[in-house]
Scaffold this motif. Structure first.
Motif, PDB file in Angstrom:
ATOM      1  N   THR A  88       0.838  -1.319  -0.130  1.00 53.88           N
ATOM      2  CA  THR A  88       0.132   0.048   0.016  1.00 53.88           C
ATOM      3  C   THR A  88       1.059   1.307  -0.005  1.00 53.88           C
ATOM      4  OG1 THR A  88      -0.161  -0.224   2.296  1.00 53.88           O
ATOM      5  CG2 THR A  88      -1.955  -1.292   1.150  1.00 53.88           C
ATOM      6  N   GLY A  89       2.059   1.277   0.710  1.00 55.42           N
ATOM      7  CA  GLY A  89       2.557   2.747   0.829  1.00 55.42           C
ATOM      8  C   GLY A  89       4.138   2.253   0.308  1.00 55.42           C
ATOM      9  N   CYS A  90       4.888   3.405   0.720  1.00 52.60           N
ATOM     10  CA  CYS A  90       6.464   3.219   0.195  1.00 52.60           C
ATOM     11  C   CYS A  90       7.174   2.038   1.046  1.00 52.60           C
ATOM     12  CB  CYS A  90       7.193   4.258   0.755  1.00 52.60           C
ATOM     13  SG  CYS A  90       6.438   5.334   1.861  1.00 52.60           S
ATOM     14  N   GLY A  91       6.703   1.396   2.137  1.00 54.16           N
ATOM     15  CA  GLY A  91       7.014   0.447   2.950  1.00 54.16           C
ATOM     16  C   GLY A  91       7.294  -1.091   2.204  1.00 54.16           C
ATOM     17  N   ALA A  92       6.649  -1.021   1.076  1.00 56.39           N
ATOM     18  CA  ALA A  92       6.227  -2.180   0.280  1.00 56.39           C
ATOM     19  C   ALA A  92       7.889  -2.451  -0.358  1.00 56.39           C
ATOM     20  CB  ALA A  92       5.434  -2.103  -0.792  1.00 56.39           C
ATOM     21  N   SER A 128       1.754  -2.760   4.125  1.00 59.00           N
ATOM     22  CA  SER A 128       3.257  -2.124   4.149  1.00 59.00           C
ATOM     23  C   SER A 128       3.236  -0.774   4.097  1.00 59.00           C
ATOM     24  CB  SER A 128       4.147  -2.625   2.969  1.00 59.00           C
ATOM     25  OG  SER A 128       3.437  -2.629   1.721  1.00 59.00           O
ATOM     26  N   GLY A 129       2.543  -0.022   5.019  1.00 54.12           N
ATOM     27  CA  GLY A 129       2.620   1.560   5.022  1.00 54.12           C
ATOM     28  C   GLY A 129       1.293   2.115   5.112  1.00 54.12           C
ATOM     29  N   TYR A 130       1.364   3.512   4.648  1.00 51.16           N
ATOM     30  CA  TYR A 130       0.167   4.033   4.956  1.00 51.16           C
ATOM     31  C   TYR A 130      -1.280   3.522   4.021  1.00 51.16           C
ATOM     32  CZ  TYR A 130       1.509   6.054   0.437  1.00 51.16           C
ATOM     33  OH  TYR A 130       1.607   6.242  -0.840  1.00 51.16           O
ATOM     34  N   LEU A 131      -2.259   3.762   4.561  1.00 50.58           N
ATOM     35  CA  LEU A 131      -3.541   3.510   3.927  1.00 50.58           C
ATOM     36  C   LEU A 131      -4.329   4.523   3.385  1.00 50.58           C
ATOM     37  CD1 LEU A 131      -4.451   0.132   5.733  1.00 50.58           C
ATOM     38  CD2 LEU A 131      -3.967   0.238   3.545  1.00 50.58           C
ATOM     39  N   ASN A 173       7.544  -1.158  13.732  1.00 50.61           N
ATOM     40  CA  ASN A 173       7.643   0.330  13.316  1.00 50.61           C
ATOM     41  C   ASN A 173       8.946   0.475  13.040  1.00 50.61           C
ATOM     42  OD1 ASN A 173       9.125  -0.032  15.500  1.00 50.61           O
ATOM     43  ND2 ASN A 173       7.769   1.065  16.919  1.00 50.61           N
ATOM     44  N   GLY A 174       9.131   2.022  12.414  1.00 53.55           N
ATOM     45  CA  GLY A 174      10.265   2.476  11.669  1.00 53.55           C
ATOM     46  C   GLY A 174       9.770   3.108  10.282  1.00 53.55           C
ATOM     47  N   CYS A 175      10.409   3.732   9.957  1.00 52.16           N
ATOM     48  CA  CYS A 175       9.964   4.725   8.834  1.00 52.16           C
ATOM     49  C   CYS A 175      11.028   4.761   7.637  1.00 52.16           C
ATOM     50  CB  CYS A 175       9.382   6.060   8.894  1.00 52.16           C
ATOM     51  SG  CYS A 175       9.087   7.102   7.573  1.00 52.16           S
ATOM     52  N   MET A 176      11.139   3.670   6.757  1.00 50.62           N
ATOM     53  CA  MET A 176      10.531   2.397   6.794  1.00 50.62           C
ATOM     54  C   MET A 176      11.291   1.395   7.454  1.00 50.62           C
ATOM     55  SD  MET A 176      11.494   2.185   2.922  1.00 50.62           S
ATOM     56  CE  MET A 176      10.238   3.119   2.354  1.00 50.62           C
ATOM     57  N   PRO A 177      10.527   0.134   8.231  1.00 54.56           N
ATOM     58  CA  PRO A 177      11.442  -0.911   8.714  1.00 54.56           C
ATOM     59  C   PRO A 177      12.288  -1.600   7.544  1.00 54.56           C
ATOM     60  CG  PRO A 177       9.021  -1.355   8.490  1.00 54.56           C
ATOM     61  CD  PRO A 177       9.270  -0.005   8.105  1.00 54.56           C
ATOM     62  N   GLY A 199       1.799   8.536  10.904  1.00 55.07           N
ATOM     63  CA  GLY A 199       3.175   8.628  10.382  1.00 55.07           C
ATOM     64  C   GLY A 199       3.282  10.082  10.084  1.00 55.07           C
ATOM     65  N   MET A 200       4.030  10.187   8.800  1.00 54.48           N
ATOM     66  CA  MET A 200       4.025  11.494   8.467  1.00 54.48           C
ATOM     67  C   MET A 200       2.946  12.097   7.632  1.00 54.48           C
ATOM     68  SD  MET A 200       6.571  10.601   5.146  1.00 54.48           S
ATOM     69  CE  MET A 200       6.541  12.182   4.248  1.00 54.48           C
ATOM     70  N   TYR A 201       1.838  11.241   7.610  1.00 58.52           N
ATOM     71  CA  TYR A 201       0.667  11.591   6.898  1.00 58.52           C
ATOM     72  C   TYR A 201      -0.379  11.913   8.140  1.00 58.52           C
ATOM     73  CZ  TYR A 201       2.745   9.556   2.928  1.00 58.52           C
ATOM     74  OH  TYR A 201       3.761   9.420   1.987  1.00 58.52           O
ATOM     75  N   TRP A 202      -0.127  12.412   9.153  1.00 55.65           N
ATOM     76  CA  TRP A 202      -1.065  12.105  10.309  1.00 55.65           C
ATOM     77  C   TRP A 202      -2.095  13.223  10.173  1.00 55.65           C
ATOM     78  CZ3 TRP A 202      -1.565  16.932  12.756  1.00 55.65           C
ATOM     79  CH2 TRP A 202      -0.511  17.796  12.538  1.00 55.65           C
ATOM     80  N   LEU A 241       3.335  -2.646   8.851  1.00 54.59           N
ATOM     81  CA  LEU A 241       4.595  -2.016   8.832  1.00 54.59           C
ATOM     82  C   LEU A 241       4.673  -0.521   8.988  1.00 54.59           C
ATOM     83  CD1 LEU A 241       6.343  -4.018   5.764  1.00 54.59           C
ATOM     84  CD2 LEU A 241       5.817  -4.794   8.140  1.00 54.59           C
ATOM     85  N   GLY A 242       5.589   0.068   9.499  1.00 54.78           N
ATOM     86  CA  GLY A 242       5.632   1.575   9.606  1.00 54.78           C
ATOM     87  C   GLY A 242       4.910   2.174  10.424  1.00 54.78           C
ATOM     88  N   SER A 243       5.461   3.321  10.621  1.00 59.93           N
ATOM     89  CA  SER A 243       4.818   4.379  11.550  1.00 59.93           C
ATOM     90  C   SER A 243       3.300   4.725  11.062  1.00 59.93           C
ATOM     91  CB  SER A 243       5.541   5.544  11.969  1.00 59.93           C
ATOM     92  OG  SER A 243       6.440   5.984  10.866  1.00 59.93           O
ATOM     93  N   CYS A 244       3.183   4.895  10.090  1.00 61.15           N
ATOM     94  CA  CYS A 244       1.864   5.325   9.195  1.00 61.15           C
ATOM     95  C   CYS A 244       0.810   4.192   9.562  1.00 61.15           C
ATOM     96  CB  CYS A 244       2.362   5.188   7.674  1.00 61.15           C
ATOM     97  SG  CYS A 244       2.972   6.399   6.865  1.00 61.15           S
ATOM     98  N   THR A 245       1.296   3.183   9.696  1.00 63.68           N
ATOM     99  CA  THR A 245      -0.029   2.192  10.124  1.00 63.68           C
ATOM    100  C   THR A 245      -0.348   2.350  11.523  1.00 63.68           C
ATOM    101  OG1 THR A 245       1.408   0.503  10.341  1.00 63.68           O
ATOM    102  CG2 THR A 245       0.264   0.388   8.466  1.00 63.68           C
TER     103      THR A 245
END
Ligand code: SF4
Lengths: 593, 209, 300
Positions: free
Chosen positions: B50-54, B87-90, B145-149, B122-125, B114-118
């Motif tokens: 879904t997000g950059c974490g992919a 994997s990331g923001y939704l 967590n992590g941006c990105m793990p 995260g940065m899309y708060w 994955l990631g702080s977005c989920t």
């Protein structure tokens, strides 16, 4: 009144069975003009085909008798039965020809009673069938001129040219009826446009008369056609061509079948393909192959009756006949589903149904004759057949319902279901007991054809010099495994539930709806065109080839005509020139040839 | 737990995770232990990119980090998958697909986010269209967590999940079943009328056979 | 009783060999790609995991029966293949069958499963089935022709007789009829659904193809039968070309050698499209087969 009419009609449909049971050994001679007589007798070969009639006609007549009686159709059907029985019983070519004509005309009249018949369909049907009849006539006249007798008897003393003439004329006549390429054009049109139930008769019974004719050929030319022109590898050379005609028919018709959108047209092409196998096997001419041919004839009759009757029921209930417009009838018409399932297993020649026994015999026959390239062609056609068989069951029964009628359809009336059940039962029984069919049905025919019978150690076993298999064991193992696996799974199934909606599909996270094109029935087989060989076959139609021939002929004629168009001097000069050249050649050659 | 005021979403998650870490698998029979062990040895992953974490899923699967040695391998369809990796923001749009895929998976099923977005957007708060707390919509079993793990972190996360499966702990799917109304209410809040169809979960309440 | 025990032994042997061989295949591939790869038991774990799933979704009765049919088909097939020669054990019911029957039985199960795929109503599944049938059409012609050369050589369709005729390594069909072996090798790989002809069920091709809707325990059944079928096919080829085996160890060794060969070929080539597969089979193996026919039949 109507009831009486229907009962009468059903009684008429039982006549082949009655004939078969009551005829016995006697012959019946009917004197005609000038010392000719019509001779009727019942040999094992005729008895076999009469058995097919006896099985098939009541089963078709039962659904035909439903609803308001169609008197004309009943009458024509009776006439058709008369014709077919006459041609089967005939001991000489006269009776055969008369029966053939009666059959042709009555079936034609039955065909054009359908509202769907087009001028093209009707014309093609009658033209091809008349051509067949006239070829038969020509063949029998040549035969008469060779022997001075119309009796169907071995043709041993005649000259080679005469024998070839009879072979080719009769062979062509019967091949048209069987629908061998490129003489098959009337079959897809005819089977498609005929009344739905009559298609069953056309595919199941009438086409078998062509096979009867082809099986007469080994009678006329004993020693399995080998007497005609010696042997090639381990089989008769004359049959080699015939076998290739059959194999090419099977391959091409199978691919054509795959690309059809209409159920009945698909079945028509598959009929052509299946009878192609039989033609090949008859060409091989050994006892294994001919045994396979007879077995396949039997199976094909049962299967095609079953499939056509079932689909007639589906067309009756839904009014739809294209793969695209049906779908998901499995819940609404379970009986039809089982019928088609059994039908396609038989059609594809899968074990444990008897289609496999027939295929097995034919394959072994080909190996025995060492005609392996033909074997490859047969194998190609019979595996490609899986694709159209899958279409036959997927399009109407699985997938998603694609038309309002398919969503509301109900099971066909009982008069359609009874024949289905009977035919399914027969197919399963023959599958379990292939040896029975060999012993009781196939071997007598083989013996009249002068071939060694195949024999069977027991009813369940099919045995050949090349090895065999046991239908009972096969069915037991498969059934047992199925029951055990299912029982085990059911006991340990955990939490099992049925999807809440037909649209609960893995669809990449999307939610398909009724508008999503989910029924893959129509497109199936389209990607096959990308395979060069198949693409080439599908890009050419026989009609196209024939039209092309016509065009070429016309062009050639136009070219010739061009010579005459100029002023008279030119063509007078031409004529003189031709004359001079011809006489010079004659002079040089010293006379004609 | 979700109705307590002292934790919310992933915090509850984390608390549950920590609370369980020291526990041994007492009280499990041999069969359950075997089942748990077999289950944890084989995880089919439906990686929802879904997000950059992919981007970190690829090195995880290929030769360098080779997740296959833990029995972790990609699955093609939700029906075959055991683990859904978000994997990331939704965005709201992707969330709908995620929910649909999750409901189509067969239990036992797990979710790794994955990631702080989920976790909190995260940065899309402050984005109007991004889901802040995934755990309100589907039950997350494991956050990484992590941006990105990095893949190492992913492996760490997967092994932690395997450990929990081995101990036979009820996965998030159990929570989803029990609190389906709460989850659906949350989902309805973001989707409005645009909810995924009900037939993939409505049997929860009926009790299937 | 003997038959029952024997059948159970065959099924068990097939299953164990199946997951070990496939585990080896994954290991082998991993090492080629310079990774450690899963343990050799991984396929057992996967299979068990699916068989132990607590939830299974079906799309109607036919969907449920499909995997049952394919499993029954696999069991039937392997019972018709003799595993050992000159032995009372591991014979199943193979004396009642023959080679052509086995070839047809190989496809009974997949066709039954195709019904289940169809009844799920997922167009991707049906697309996969069509591809599978198309590939089958391509591979079966050279495969069968190659086997026909063997049947012709021994003038029988009985696997027992063919096996018995190959006493000693000099009489192996691999040695006496190398063309036939070369002809069937690639179609055999395709019939194992192995790379490079694995377009049908590969995860990224039309959404896993025929298996798209199967999950939970049904998928477990599918995996189980797949492993057993792999071994049954290997044993069949061992019987036909490598002279069969007289004890289990020999059987495993020979089957493994053959498996190693096919694996090596699989690992080296990228995937072909369906129509490329068919076209390839009709050009190269079939051309070779025709050559074999000409040599064996016309010139002798
Ligand atoms: S956590 Fe970071 S890397 Fe992951 S999706 Fe959000 S922004 Fe991208």
């Amino acid at each position: 009144m109507n009831l009486i009419l229907k009962l009468l009609f059903l009684a008429v449909s039982l006549t082949p069975a009655l004939t078969l049971l009551t005829w016995g050994d006697g012959t019946l001679a009917w004197p005609l003009f000038g010392g000719f007589e019509l001779l009727f007798e019942l040999g094992p070969l005729s008895a076999f085909f009469l058995l097919l009639l006896a099985l098939g006609t009541p089963l078709v007549a039962l659904p035909m008798a439903r609803g308001t009686p169609d008197r004309a159709a009943y009458g024509l059907f009776a006439l058709l039965l008369l014709g077919m029985q006459m041609l089967l019983l005939a001991g000489d070519f006269l009776g055969l020809f008369i029966g053939w004509e009666v059959m042709t005309w009555s079936s034609y009249l039955l065909l054009i009673r359908s509202t769907r018949t087009t001028l093209e369909g009707a014309q093609t049907y009658i033209l091809f069938n008349l051509a067949s009849a006239f070829l038969l006539l020509a063949g029998m006249l040549v035969f008469y001129s060779l022997t001075g007798d119309f009796r169907i008897a071995p043709l041993t003393e005649a000259s080679a040219a005469g024998r070839w003439a009879v072979f080719i004329l009769l062979g062509l006549a019967f091949l048209i009826k069987v629908g061998a390429l490129p003489l098959h054009r009337w079959i897809p049109l005819g089977y498609d446009q005929a009344p739905d139930l009559f298609s069953a008769v056309l595919a199941g019974l009438i086409s078998k008369m062509g096979l009867y004719g082809l099986l007469l050929l080994p009678t006329l030319f004993p020693d399995a056609l080998a007497g005609l022109s010696g042997r090639l590898l381990n089989g008769p050379a004359a049959g080699y061509g015939l076998a290739w005609i059959g194999a090419i028919t099977a391959v091409v018709a199978t691919f054509k079948a795959i690309s059809q959108q209409d159920i009945k047209r698909l079945l028509a092409y598959s009929s052509i393909a299946q009878l192609g196998y039989v033609v090949t096997a008859i060409g091989v001419g050994s006892s294994l192959a001919v045994g396979g041919a007879i077995f396949q004839t039997l199976v094909h009759t049962l299967v095609k009756l079953l499939l056509f009757i079932t689909f007639a029921g589906i067309v009756l209930q839904t009014g739809q006949r294209r793969f695209n417009d049906l779908g998901h009838l499995i819940d609404r018409m379970p009986m039809a589903f089982f019928a088609v399932l059994i039908g396609i297993i038989g059609l594809a020649g899968m074990p444990p149904l008897p289609g496999f026994a027939a295929k097995y015999l034919m394959f072994v026959g080909l190996i025995d004759a060492r005609w392996l390239l033909l074997l490859a062609a047969m194998m190609l056609s019979s595996t490609a057949a899986f694709i159209y068989c899958y279409r036959l069951i997927y399009g109407p029964f699985l997938g998603h319902a694609n038309s309002p009628e398919a969503r509301t359809a109900t099971e066909a009336p009982w008069s359609y279901l009874v024949p289905q059940v009977v035919l399914m039962g027969l197919l399963v029984l023959l599958g379990i007991f292939p040896g029975f069919a060999i012993e009781v049905i196939v071997d007598p025919v083989l013996m009249t054809l002068g071939l060694t019978p195949i024999g069977a150690p027991s009813w369940g076993e099919l045995a050949t010099p090349y090895g065999g298999y046991d239908g009972v064991v096969l069915m037991t193992v498969f059934g047992g495994a199925f029951v055990i696996v299912t029982a085990l799974f059911w006991l340990a199934r955990g939490q099992m539930r049925r999807a809440g909606s037909p649209y609960d599909l893995s669809f990449a996270g999307e939610v398909p709806t009724a508008d999503t094109p989910l029924h893959y029935g129509a497109g199936m087989g389209r990607e096959l065109r990308r395979i060069p060989l198949i693409g080439w076959i599908l890009a050419h139609t026989t009609a196209g080839v024939q039209a092309g021939l016509t065009r070429q002929t016309l062009a050639a004629a136009g070219l010739l005509g061009g010579l005459y168009r100029r002023d008279p001097q030119t063509w007078t000069l031409l004529a003189v020139l031709v004359l001079v050249v011809a006489s010079t050649l004659l002079a040089l050659n010293g006379g004609w040839f | 737990m979700y109705h307590k005021s002292d934790c919310e979403g992933f915090q509850c998650e984390q608390r549950m995770l920590e609370a369980n870490l020291g526990q041994d698998d007492a009280g499990l029979g041999v069969v359950e232990r075997l089942i748990g062990w077999l289950r944890q040895r084989s995880l089919f992953v439906l990686a929802y990119g879904t997000g950059c974490g992919a981007i970190e899923m690829r090195p995880l699967m290929t030769s360098r980090f080779d997740a296959e040695r833990f029995g972790i391998i990609g699955a093609a369809t939700p029906r075959q998958a055991d683990v859904l990796v978000i994997s990331g923001y939704l965005a709201v749009k992707t969330l709908k697909r995620v929910i649909r895929s999750y409901e189509q998976m067969q239990e036992p099923k797990y979710v790794i986010a994955l990631g702080s977005c989920t976790i909190n957007g995260g940065m899309y708060w402050d984005s109007y269209n991004t889901i802040k707390c995934l755990d309100h919509y589907i039950p997350v079993d494991m956050y990484i967590n992590g941006c990105m793990p990095r893949p190492e972190a992913l492996i760490e996360g997967f092994t932690a999940l395997q450990e929990r499966i081995r101990r036979g702990e009820p996965g998030g799917y159990q929570r989803y079943r029990d609190n389906i109304d709460w989850y659906k209410a949350n989902q309805r809040r973001v989707f409005g009328d645009n909810m995924p169809p009900a037939y993939t979960y409505d049997w929860y309440s009926e009790g299937a056979t | 009783m003997h038959v029952l025990l024997d059948s159970l032994a065959m099924i068990a042997l097939c299953y164990v060999m199946g997951f070990l061989f496939q585990g080896f295949y994954r290991q082998f591939n991993a090492r080629l790609q310079r990774r450690w790869g899963p343990s050799i038991w991984q396929n057992l774990y996967d299979n068990m995991k699916f068989l132990l799933k607590s939830e299974t979704l079906i799309h109607g009765p036919m969907f449920f029966f499909g995997p049952m049919i394919i499993a029954a088909g696999a069991i039937t097939t392997l019972l018709f293949v003799p595993f050992l020669k000159d032995s009372d054990w591991l014979q199943g019911v193979s004396t009642h069958g023959n080679l052509i029957l086995i070839i047809y039985l190989l496809v009974v199960g997949p066709l039954g499963n195709a019904l289940a795929v169809g009844s799920s109503g997922n167009p991707f599944g049906v697309m996969g089935v069509t591809r599978g049938l198309t590939r089958l059409m391509g591979l079966e012609v050279p495969f069968f022709l190659g086997l026909a050369l063997v049947m012709l050589q021994h003038e029988t369709t009985s696997v027992h007789a063919i096996m018995a005729a190959q006493d000693g390594i000099a009489h192996w069909n691999l040695i006496t009829n190398p063309i036939a072996f070369a002809v069937i090798l690639l179609p055999f790989i395709a019939s194992q659904n192995a790379s490079p002809f694995d377009v049908v069920g590969a995860p990224v091709e039309v959404y896993a193809g025929p298996r798209v809707e199967f999950g939970g325990r049904l998928l477990g059944v599918l995996m189980t039968q797949n492993m057993m079928m792999t071994i049954a096919k290997l044993v069949l080829v061992v019987d036909l070309f490598l002279g069969g085996a007289s004890n289990v160890l020999e059987l495993i060794a020979k089957a493994f050698a053959l498996f190693l060969l096919t694996t090596a070929i699989s690992a080296a080539f990228p995937r072909l499209k369906t129509e490329q597969t068919v076209d390839f089979f009709w050009k190269v193996p079939l051309g070779l087969a025709v050559l074999g026919v000409v040599l064996n039949v016309w010139l002798i």
